[in-house]
Design an enzyme around this catalytic site. Structure first.
Site, PDB file in Angstrom:
ATOM      1  N   ASP A  43      -3.301 -19.781 -57.731  1.00 18.82           N
ATOM      2  CA  ASP A  43      -1.869 -20.918 -58.593  1.00 18.82           C
ATOM      3  C   ASP A  43      -1.269 -21.259 -56.641  1.00 18.82           C
ATOM      4  O   ASP A  43      -0.102 -21.613 -57.242  1.00 18.82           O
ATOM      5  CB  ASP A  43      -1.722 -20.090 -59.156  1.00 18.82           C
ATOM      6  CG  ASP A  43      -0.860 -18.956 -59.438  1.00 18.82           C
ATOM      7  OD1 ASP A  43      -0.871 -18.341 -58.191  1.00 18.82           O
ATOM      8  OD2 ASP A  43      -0.257 -18.717 -60.110  1.00 18.82           O
ATOM      9  N   SER A  44      -1.703 -20.226 -56.057  1.00 17.98           N
ATOM     10  CA  SER A  44      -0.565 -21.127 -54.289  1.00 17.98           C
ATOM     11  C   SER A  44      -0.678 -22.357 -54.414  1.00 17.98           C
ATOM     12  O   SER A  44      -0.167 -22.773 -53.181  1.00 17.98           O
ATOM     13  CB  SER A  44      -0.872 -19.940 -53.654  1.00 17.98           C
ATOM     14  OG  SER A  44      -2.423 -20.597 -53.202  1.00 17.98           O
ATOM     15  N   ASP A  82      -7.398 -18.098 -61.238  1.00 19.21           N
ATOM     16  CA  ASP A  82      -6.245 -18.059 -61.631  1.00 19.21           C
ATOM     17  C   ASP A  82      -5.782 -19.040 -62.801  1.00 19.21           C
ATOM     18  O   ASP A  82      -6.073 -19.803 -62.889  1.00 19.21           O
ATOM     19  CB  ASP A  82      -5.336 -18.332 -60.307  1.00 19.21           C
ATOM     20  CG  ASP A  82      -4.513 -17.722 -59.362  1.00 19.21           C
ATOM     21  OD1 ASP A  82      -5.455 -15.862 -60.189  1.00 19.21           O
ATOM     22  OD2 ASP A  82      -3.585 -17.988 -58.759  1.00 19.21           O
ATOM     23  N   GLU A 113      -2.039 -12.125 -63.172  1.00 23.05           N
ATOM     24  CA  GLU A 113      -1.154 -11.149 -62.343  1.00 23.05           C
ATOM     25  C   GLU A 113      -1.155 -10.113 -63.880  1.00 23.05           C
ATOM     26  O   GLU A 113      -0.516 -10.376 -64.381  1.00 23.05           O
ATOM     27  CB  GLU A 113       0.078 -12.016 -62.579  1.00 23.05           C
ATOM     28  CG  GLU A 113      -0.210 -13.654 -61.127  1.00 23.05           C
ATOM     29  CD  GLU A 113       0.491 -14.077 -60.271  1.00 23.05           C
ATOM     30  OE1 GLU A 113       2.248 -13.585 -60.927  1.00 23.05           O
ATOM     31  OE2 GLU A 113       0.961 -14.867 -59.359  1.00 23.05           O
ATOM     32  N   GLU A 180      -1.115  -6.985 -54.188  1.00 22.01           N
ATOM     33  CA  GLU A 180      -0.973  -7.605 -52.704  1.00 22.01           C
ATOM     34  C   GLU A 180       0.489  -7.389 -52.396  1.00 22.01           C
ATOM     35  O   GLU A 180       1.370  -6.286 -53.390  1.00 22.01           O
ATOM     36  CB  GLU A 180      -0.493  -8.845 -53.884  1.00 22.01           C
ATOM     37  CG  GLU A 180       0.650  -9.685 -53.088  1.00 22.01           C
ATOM     38  CD  GLU A 180       0.671 -11.473 -53.025  1.00 22.01           C
ATOM     39  OE1 GLU A 180      -0.019 -11.504 -53.320  1.00 22.01           O
ATOM     40  OE2 GLU A 180       1.305 -12.107 -52.729  1.00 22.01           O
TER      41      GLU A 180
END
Ligand code: KIV
Length: 263
Positions: A43-44, A82, A113, A180
């Protein structure tokens, strides 16, 4: 070359580093396919491709469309997509949306996440045969302003918290864990404690594999903020600027199109 299997990726733990890069489109999927073990439709894309301030405005339709373009052009690597912000707030919502993404795109994994609050959601998804990749440490969907992001796992409290979380996620059936911006000794402890692979981004080479955003490693957009963990391998931005300048010069000098490019 046949498609890599999850079993083969698992066997790489403690033997050979696992590689993962992002793709949002067909051309990059074609380039990455077979050259990396895993292709991530992250989703970056919200910040990298659409110029959004953060990833919170990315929606399911965007992930599905980009995901389909990538997965249908990835035959040898495994694919991860994502789940966007606010699409997995409870078990039912997570399952409905994960099935929607996976049915539409045919990706191998969804990535979510995670923190201690949504381990039960990961468990529910895996019990329903969804292959889940968990993402811990710095989780970008928590941030509206990326300049506020700092690495984590530097003190023993944070470190123990992350190690416990990673173990809980493994027990919940997650297949891979993205770490991350996690301090290197904590990343090492997590990697050693788990039987599933860890994929690091800004989390040292103690991880079982590494992931980066492809647009960052090729410097496609030199305006993008680049954290410390990004290594630029090629300056595509400079090359494209030069190509654009050459095109403009040729057109102005009536050098393009010459006979060769005309009918
Ligand atoms: O969205 C993304 O591209 C990611 C990676 C940077 C891990 O989550």
């Amino acid at each position: 070359m046949p498609k890599i299997s999850y079993k083969k990726i698992l066997l790489k733990k403690n033997k050979e580093p696992i590689t993962c890069l992002t793709a949002y489109s067909k051309p990059l999927a074609n380039i990455l396919d077979g050259n990396v073990d895993l292709v991530l439709v992250g989703d970056s894309l919200g910040t990298t491709l659409y110029g959004m301030k953060n990833t919170r405005s990315v929606n399911l339709e965007m992930m599905k469309n980009h995901g389909k373009a990538v997965v249908s052009n990835t035959k040898k690597s495994m694919t991860i997509i994502d789940m966007p912000y606010k699409t997995y707030r409870n078990k039912k919502e997570a399952l409905k949306n994960a099935l929607d993404i996976l049915t539409y795109t045919k990706a191998d994994f969804v990535k979510i996440e995670t923190d201690h609050k949504n381990v039960a959601i990961v468990k529910y998804l895996t019990e329903n045969k969804i292959k889940v990749v968990s993402h811990i440490g710095v989780t970008p969907q928590k941030f509206s302003d990326f300049s506020k992001i700092k690495s984590v796992g530097k003190n023993s409290n944070e470190s123990n918290h992350l190690i416990k979380l990673a173990k809980k996620l493994e027990d919940a059936g997650t297949k891979l864990i993205v770490l991350e911006c996690i301090e290197m000794n904590t990343a090492k402890k997590i990697t050693n404690k788990l039987t599933i692979p860890t994929i690091g981004i800004g989390a040292s080479n103690f991880c079982d594999g590494q992931v980066l955003v492809t647009d960052d490693i090729i410097n496609l957009d030199s305006n993008n903020y680049k954290p410390k963990f990004i290594k630029t391998y090629i300056d595509v931005n400079k090359d494209v600027i030069n190509a654009v300048k050459s095109f403009v010069k040729d057109v102005k000098n009536k050098k393009f199109p010459s006979k060769k490019y005309s009918y």
